[in-house]
Design an enzyme around this catalytic site. Structure first.
Site, PDB file in Angstrom:
ATOM      1  N   TRP A  30       0.828  -1.216   0.000  1.00  0.00           N
ATOM      2  CA  TRP A  30       0.000   0.000   0.000  1.00  0.00           C
ATOM      3  C   TRP A  30       0.861   1.264   0.000  1.00  0.00           C
ATOM      4  CZ3 TRP A  30       0.008  -3.885   3.559  1.00  0.00           C
ATOM      5  CH2 TRP A  30       0.697  -3.650   4.749  1.00  0.00           C
ATOM      6  N   GLU A  43      -4.843  -0.931   7.229  1.00  0.00           N
ATOM      7  CA  GLU A  43      -4.931  -0.574   8.646  1.00  0.00           C
ATOM      8  C   GLU A  43      -5.878  -1.506   9.406  1.00  0.00           C
ATOM      9  OE1 GLU A  43      -3.278   1.293  10.645  1.00  0.00           O
ATOM     10  OE2 GLU A  43      -1.962   1.974   9.058  1.00  0.00           O
ATOM     11  N   THR A  49      -2.714  -8.428  13.793  1.00  0.00           N
ATOM     12  CA  THR A  49      -2.159  -9.366  12.806  1.00  0.00           C
ATOM     13  C   THR A  49      -0.696  -9.013  12.541  1.00  0.00           C
ATOM     14  OG1 THR A  49      -4.328  -9.428  11.742  1.00  0.00           O
ATOM     15  CG2 THR A  49      -2.497 -10.289  10.461  1.00  0.00           C
ATOM     16  N   LEU A  86      -7.822 -14.729   9.829  1.00  0.00           N
ATOM     17  CA  LEU A  86      -7.332 -13.499  10.458  1.00  0.00           C
ATOM     18  C   LEU A  86      -7.950 -13.290  11.837  1.00  0.00           C
ATOM     19  CD1 LEU A  86      -7.284 -10.848   7.579  1.00  0.00           C
ATOM     20  CD2 LEU A  86      -5.334 -11.705   8.852  1.00  0.00           C
ATOM     21  N   GLY A  87      -9.108 -13.941  12.089  1.00  0.00           N
ATOM     22  CA  GLY A  87      -9.770 -13.777  13.382  1.00  0.00           C
ATOM     23  C   GLY A  87     -10.411 -12.408  13.540  1.00  0.00           C
ATOM     24  N   TYR A  88     -10.997 -12.184  14.697  1.00  0.00           N
ATOM     25  CA  TYR A  88     -11.674 -10.910  15.001  1.00  0.00           C
ATOM     26  C   TYR A  88     -12.563 -10.505  13.824  1.00  0.00           C
ATOM     27  CZ  TYR A  88      -8.242 -10.832  18.715  1.00  0.00           C
ATOM     28  OH  TYR A  88      -7.477 -11.176  19.796  1.00  0.00           O
ATOM     29  N   TYR A 126      -7.441   5.662  16.541  1.00  0.00           N
ATOM     30  CA  TYR A 126      -6.127   5.382  15.953  1.00  0.00           C
ATOM     31  C   TYR A 126      -6.237   5.154  14.435  1.00  0.00           C
ATOM     32  CZ  TYR A 126      -2.527   2.740  13.831  1.00  0.00           C
ATOM     33  OH  TYR A 126      -1.619   2.327  12.905  1.00  0.00           O
ATOM     34  N   ASP A 144       0.115   3.872  17.464  1.00  0.00           N
ATOM     35  CA  ASP A 144      -0.127   2.439  17.654  1.00  0.00           C
ATOM     36  C   ASP A 144       0.824   1.926  18.735  1.00  0.00           C
ATOM     37  OD1 ASP A 144       2.342   2.259  16.462  1.00  0.00           O
ATOM     38  OD2 ASP A 144       1.697   0.988  14.790  1.00  0.00           O
ATOM     39  N   CYS A 198      13.200  -0.349  17.745  1.00  0.00           N
ATOM     40  CA  CYS A 198      12.807  -0.158  19.147  1.00  0.00           C
ATOM     41  C   CYS A 198      11.765  -1.219  19.500  1.00  0.00           C
ATOM     42  CB  CYS A 198      12.262   1.259  19.347  1.00  0.00           C
ATOM     43  SG  CYS A 198      12.151   1.723  21.070  1.00  0.00           S
ATOM     44  N   CYS A 213      16.947   9.941  23.418  1.00  0.00           N
ATOM     45  CA  CYS A 213      16.243   8.935  24.210  1.00  0.00           C
ATOM     46  C   CYS A 213      16.661   8.965  25.685  1.00  0.00           C
ATOM     47  CB  CYS A 213      16.502   7.557  23.606  1.00  0.00           C
ATOM     48  SG  CYS A 213      15.572   6.275  24.429  1.00  0.00           S
ATOM     49  N   THR A 307      -7.492 -14.296  22.374  1.00  0.00           N
ATOM     50  CA  THR A 307      -7.273 -13.404  23.526  1.00  0.00           C
ATOM     51  C   THR A 307      -6.736 -14.244  24.693  1.00  0.00           C
ATOM     52  OG1 THR A 307      -9.600 -13.524  24.227  1.00  0.00           O
ATOM     53  CG2 THR A 307      -8.993 -11.730  22.749  1.00  0.00           C
TER      54      THR A 307
HETATM   55  S1  SF4 Z   1      17.581   4.544  21.759  1.00  0.00           S
HETATM   56 FE1  SF4 Z   1      15.571   4.681  22.701  1.00  0.00          FE
HETATM   57  S2  SF4 Z   1      14.155   4.914  20.980  1.00  0.00           S
HETATM   58 FE2  SF4 Z   1      16.093   4.169  20.152  1.00  0.00          FE
HETATM   59  S3  SF4 Z   1      15.884   1.928  20.132  1.00  0.00           S
HETATM   60 FE3  SF4 Z   1      16.864   2.472  22.057  1.00  0.00          FE
HETATM   61  S4  SF4 Z   1      15.177   2.633  23.477  1.00  0.00           S
HETATM   62 FE4  SF4 Z   1      14.268   2.740  21.438  1.00  0.00          FE
END
Ligand code: SF4
Length: 370
Positions: A30, A43, A49, A86-88, A126, A144, A198, A213, A307
């Site tokens: 997409w 979305e 999923t 896919l459920g739900y 969202y 999200d 992250c 960070c 769930t």
């Molecule tokens: S520096 Fe912070 S934002 Fe970047 S991956 Fe590590 S914990 Fe996540």
């Protein structure tokens, strides 16, 4: 450490994020012309999923339903069948209802603004934000679980993300970034950062915004966000009867609503603690459908989870005497269908597994002789 609070800090954060995103962006189907219908489907599909699975289903869906009109004009059975696995399923039913509304109210043109997108069935805060930002490049924050995790760390938020205050703080932080670049790219870049770098265990060495960070600086990145206690696991035991007669099989349609509303399944019911699944099934069939059945053989025990529920289904092949039209309760509907047609009916995962154990695709003849 660079501060995210100042306007210059926000611009620097976005610049680093977007430079990184341009290099690592996954070629998702997409992402191209960002057609609103395609973004909407992606979305809805990606809720609950995994990405790989979502992409597979997305491609098949777009092939089967290339536009809003084709969704609106499809039978619910076809929609649920395309969604199977896919459920739900309420997501699929809401998609169907929304497509019909878009056809009726705006000649098939997807709504242009957040508040109209938010008003569609099955579209929450969202999802409406994600569509507005990704399809229309509008400055609407879409937060999200990936984005929440990133900012729980960047801002060192030490309360669970289920807390409304945490969500509100992160939403406002994301909103404050959106004037520093293309909202479409910023939102996707943040989602991608949470999905690829992250993650649950953060890979801070690869992070484009590590200089901003706080959790990393304090050495607590892996402890953010704090986990919320898990819900109690509910274990359910069920028995299901596969009743075959003259090459046809009895299935019933679940009443509308609920997790599997509108899907088909084999008749059966719950087995009480310590009770015999065989006896529970025969009694259920007699009491609830008026069918006198005897158990021929046990086919399989299948397990599936949704769930916090862990379900064990005991499946039996049954012989049937006499009655052809069962009288199910409420709005459940029974139907004898040809074994060869069974794949066109949408089933919940546990009952689909029972079908697979029977191997009727390959060995339909042996069953149809019964
Ligand atoms: S520096 Fe912070 S934002 Fe970047 S991956 Fe590590 S914990 Fe996540």
């Amino acid at each position: 450490m660079q501060p995210l609070r100042t306007a210059a800090g926000k611009r620097a954060f976005v610049e680093k994020l977007l430079r990184w995103f341009a290099l690592v962006m996954r070629p998702l189907p997409w992402r191209g012309n960002y057609e609103p219908y395609a973004v909407w489907i992606s979305e809805i599909m990606l809720q609950q999923t995994r990405m790989e699975r979502g992409v597979e289903y997305f491609k098949a869906w777009m092939h089967r339903f290339p536009d809003i009109r084709s969704v609106a004009e499809a039978r619910e059975e076809a929609i649920l069948a395309a969604w199977e696995g896919l459920g739900y399923y309420s997501r699929a039913r809401n998609l169907h209802a929304a497509a019909k509304r878009i056809m009726a109210e705006s000649h098939g043109i997807f709504p242009r603004f957040f508040k109209d997108i938010r008003a569609l069935p099955g579209v929450g805060e969202y999802t409406a934000g994600a569509i507005a930002a990704i399809a229309f490049d509008d400055p609407v924050p879409a937060v999200d679980t990936n984005v929440m995790r990133v900012f729980a760390r960047v801002c060192d938020i030490d309360i669970p993300l289920s807390d409304k205050a945490a969500k509100a703080y992160i939403t406002e932080t994301v909103r404050s970034l959106l004037s520093s670049g293309s909202p479409r790219l910023i939102i996707q870049g943040l989602m991608e950062l949470g999905a690829l770098v992250c993650r649950g265990i953060p890979n801070c060495g690869q992070c484009p915004v590590d200089a901003f960070c706080t959790a990393r600086r304090l050495g607590v990145a892996s402890a953010r966000p704090p986990k919320k206690p898990k819900g109690a696991i509910v274990r359910l035991e069920m028995a299901a009867g596969i009743l075959v007669r003259k090459g046809r099989i009895l299935i019933r349609k679940r009443r509308p609503g609920g997790l599997w509303g509108g899907l088909w399944e084999f008749p059966g019911g719950n087995v009480g603690p310590g009770k015999s699944p065989e006896k529970a099934l025969v009694r259920y069939l007699a009491d609830e459908t008026g069918i006198t059945a005897t158990i021929r053989e046990k086919i399989a025990i299948v397990r599936h989870s949704y769930t916090t529920n862990r379900v064990v289904v005991h499946g039996y092949l049954c012989d049937v005497a006499g009655v052809l039209l069962p009288s199910f309760r409420d709005e459940e509907r029974g139907k004898w269908v040809r074994i060869a047609e069974i794949d066109s009916y949408p089933f919940p995962a546990g009952h689909r597994k029972l079908l697979e154990r029977l191997g009727w695709k390959e060995g339909g003849e042996s069953a149809s002789r019964r």
